[in-house]
Design an enzyme around this catalytic site. Structure first.
Site, short mmCIF file in Angstrom:
data_model
loop_
_atom_site.label_atom_id
_atom_site.label_comp_id
_atom_site.label_asym_id
_atom_site.label_seq_id
_atom_site.Cartn_x
_atom_site.Cartn_y
_atom_site.Cartn_z
N GLU A 175 73.95 -12.65 5.93
CA GLU A 175 73.11 -13.69 5.34
C GLU A 175 73.21 -15.00 6.12
OE1 GLU A 175 71.01 -13.61 2.07
OE2 GLU A 175 71.00 -11.85 3.37
N ASP A 176 74.42 -15.36 6.54
CA ASP A 176 74.65 -16.70 7.08
C ASP A 176 74.78 -16.76 8.60
OD1 ASP A 176 74.72 -17.26 4.45
OD2 ASP A 176 76.87 -17.63 4.31
#
Ligand code: MN
Length: 704
Positions: free
Chosen positions: A77-78
């Site tokens: 996600e990051d």
């Protein structure tokens, strides 16, 4: 330079194999490198978060894969890391777990309604597919809640509310009691900081005041059990701030009324001892009538087992006692996680696994019946809600539909009008066919058109009763109206053969004939004519009861057919007549009017045997729709020939409805096409164009 991260005590991972610990260290370094330069709101290096999540899961003794996934849970996600990279480096199961957690992170809870919260919880559970994904998500949420103070106030409230409504109840549902209470306490402290502070202080004070009384009561309970020969551990129970608050609100009690009850827990070795302990304690203090509950015989929905009894303790203070076995206690505290937490104690392993297994089965309604404890992991991976799928409306509402439901089911679930007028659907922003099966977490949008109508083909794939019955009802009504329209024309033709017309029939005659026929209305009588349930000639004669018999047999004329009559008029698929062909019509009970080519073999046979069913029909010259015609094309077998034929057909302004191939001979192949054409001339144009192709050896219209 960011602050150094405190590494956990290696002893926390001692339950893992050395090989797994080494893999874990690898995952840590990978995650640290991926998150390099990122910090949390608190200013700590980002890696401190996945590390803390892995530590929480290590506290529950989860397996190596889960801990690796916990360390990596935020990288896709990051950071730029992909699922494939994780799969290549750490294996597919770890990548699946990370992917599962990321999917849950992407969907957002919006509504404050209770029913929606329940659906959202189910959606999360259904999406997870593997209980370990939920456990990682819960550990993630626990650490975020423990560090929520660093977050901006508005986000803090949102996260706290979501924890209270979604994650704490999931922990409860999975039997993770300790986690459940910690999440509730943390969420409450951030939602209502002042109330929390006041109540927490009062709770600590109350505990101090009554320490001596509590000590004496516990000692008396222990003594009584020892005297009765029942080995047991006896503990006082702490009251949680949030449950105190809730009792005060729900039961309209003051703080001291809630706290004037003292709780204690008795843990014994086996089930018979539970009941023996109950007897002994009832002999020590007087029980309060109506307060005894046996959750051993009848466990709670989340698998919780214990005996609850309320006694009148020393100085008249009520005493709440829970009696349970060691195993019940573990399940009560850790629920599904107790499988991993206690699996090292091999002597009790199989019994515990069997129990956890049974518990999960009842809890999650899992269908598998295998008693083999080694298959436990396989079982926790199955679908938690096999029969349902949860999807979002464009406004963020969650709908629960049966598994396999399609966009059409969704449309009808939103509103009957939306279903009746739907023409296309978007799922997660992309256009999909109406028959597309919906998946958990999908955001579904229906595109409607005011002229659109339900399609009989939808009945083949809709799953909900509502969609099915609404479509059926609509089609029936439509067929009724269309049949009545056809019936009116058939009657007009019959009246004409009696040298009359509908205009000459007065209302009184209509009333009489409708009444005599047993139909409920003129409309119903006309529909019966269209459906072939009554004969037009008979009805016409009755309507003209006083008509001159000499007027009969004036030549009936024909009923004109446009092909746009819907279900009331069908074009026979044996001969597929098109405008320009000579046609005849047959009226059969329940089928309405079926139009055949006048040379059709099937119609010739029937006209000889049942002439009364046949009427004259002709094409309406104004008809504009396209009709299906079948042709057979024999071509030389070579690459690209189908494409050539298809493009020639398209150039001649026709569409291909279907293609079927005959047997593949070495040199020639016969292909059968069903085409859409306006009429005979149009079909002739298409066939002329095809004949010009050098590859085409034989060509004919198919009618049989
Ligand atoms: Mn996280």
């Amino acid at each position: 330079m960011a602050a150094a991260v405190a590494l956990p005590d290696p002893g926390r991972f001692a339950y893992l194999k050395a090989k797994d610990v080494a893999r874990l260290a690898e995952a840590y370094r990978f995650s640290e490198a991926a998150h390099a330069g990122q910090t949390r709101q608190s200013g700590d290096p980002y890696i401190s978060h996945p590390l803390a999540v892995a530590e929480i899961l290590a506290g529950w003794h989860l397996d190596g894969q889960t801990l690796m996934a916990a360390l990596l849970h935020d990288v896709t996600e990051d950071t730029k890391v992909t699922k494939d990279e994780i799969s290549d480096t750490f294996g597919r199961p770890v990548a699946e777990l990370v992917d599962g957690v990321s999917k849950l992170d992407r969907i957002e809870f919006q509504s404050a309604e209770d029913a929606q919260a329940e659906n959202f919880r189910k959606m999360l559970l259904a999406m997870a597919r593997d209980v370990r994904v939920i456990l990682i998500k819960l550990a993630d949420r626990l650490h975020n809640m423990r560090t929520l103070g660093a977050v901006a106030p508005a986000k803090r409230r949102r996260v706290a509310r979501e924890t209270m409504e979604i994650y704490a109840p999931i922990a409860n549902r999975l039997g993770l009691n300790t986690l459940y209470h910690e999440l509730q306490e943390l969420a409450f402290s951030h939602l209502y900081p002042l109330r929390y502070k006041v109540l927490a202080k009062a709770t600590a004070a109350a505990r101090g005041n009554r320490r001596e009384m509590i000590g004496r009561t516990l000692a008396a309970v222990k003594r009584k059990l020892t005297e009765s020969g029942i080995p047991a551990t006896v503990q006082g129970r702490e009251k949680h701030v949030y449950s105190t608050y809730r009792k005060m609100i729900e039961k309209h009690l003051s703080f001291s009324e809630v706290h004037d009850i003292f709780g204690c827990r008795v843990v014994v070795s086996d089930v018979p001892s539970c009941y023996l302990a109950l007897g002994a304690l009832h002999a020590l203090y007087k029980p309060i009538p109506g307060k005894f509950k046996d959750y051993i015989a009848i466990p709670k929905a989340n698998g919780y087992q214990s005996i609850h009894t309320d006694l009148i303790g020393p100085h008249g203070v009520p005493l709440e006692i829970q009696i349970r076995t060691e195993q019940m206690h573990r399940l009560a505290e850790s629920g599904v996680a107790s499988h991993w937490m206690y699996k090292d104690e091999t002597d009790k392993l199989s019994e515990l696994q069997k129990q956890t297994h049974q518990w999960l089965q009842s809890l999650l309604e899992i269908q598998h019946q295998s008693g083999d404890p080694h298959e436990f992991l396989e079982h926790v991976k199955v679908d938690l809600f096999p029969d349902e799928v949860y999807v979002f409306t464009p406004k963020g509402k969650i709908l629960s539909l049966p598994r396999g439901a399609t966009a059409v089911d969704f449309a009808y679930a939103v509103h009957t009008d939306i279903g009746n007028r739907c023409v296309a659907a978007k799922v997660n922003g992309e256009l999909v066919p109406l028959r597309a099966e919906l998946r958990n977490g999908d955001r579904v949008e229906i595109i409607t058109a005011s002229h659109a109508k339900p399609n009989p083909g939808w009945l083949q794939y809709v799953r909900t009763g509502k969609a099915r019955s609404t479509i059926r009802h609509f089609l029936k009504t439509m067929q009724y109206e269309e049949s009545a329209g056809l019936g009116e024309r058939l009657l007009e033709q019959a009246l004409k053969s009696l040298k009359s017309s509908a205009a000459e029939v007065d209302d009184a005659s209509w009333e009489r004939v409708v009444r005599d026929s047993g139909a409920r209305s003129k409309e119903e009588l006309l529909a019966d004519l269209g459906l072939g349930k009554r004969l037009p000639a008979v009805v016409a004669r009755r309507l003209l009861k006083h008509a001159d018999p000499a007027r009969e047999d004036a030549g009936a004329g024909s009923v004109t057919i446009r092909g746009t009559e819907g279900m009331a008029v069908q074009l026979a698929t044996c001969c597929r007549p098109i405008p320009g062909d000579a046609i005849v019509g047959s009226i059969k009970k329940g089928q309405g009017l079926v139009v055949h080519d006048s040379d059709c073999a099937a119609s010739l046979r029937s006209r000889k045997n049942e002439p009364e069913q046949w009427i004259d029909v002709e094409w309406d010259p104004r008809t504009t729709r396209l009709f299906q015609a079948a042709i057979g094309v024999t071509v030389e077998n070579q690459r690209g020939v189908l494409a050539k034929v298809a493009s020639e057909i398209a150039d001649a302004g026709s569409n291909i409805d279907s293609i079927s191939m005959g047997e593949d001979r070495a040199v020639f192949t016969t292909m059968n096409f069903v085409l859409e054409v306006a009429n005979r001339q149009h079909l002739a144009r298409v066939m002329r164009a095809l004949r010009r192709l050098p590859d085409v050896k034989k060509l004919s219209r198919i009618r049989e």
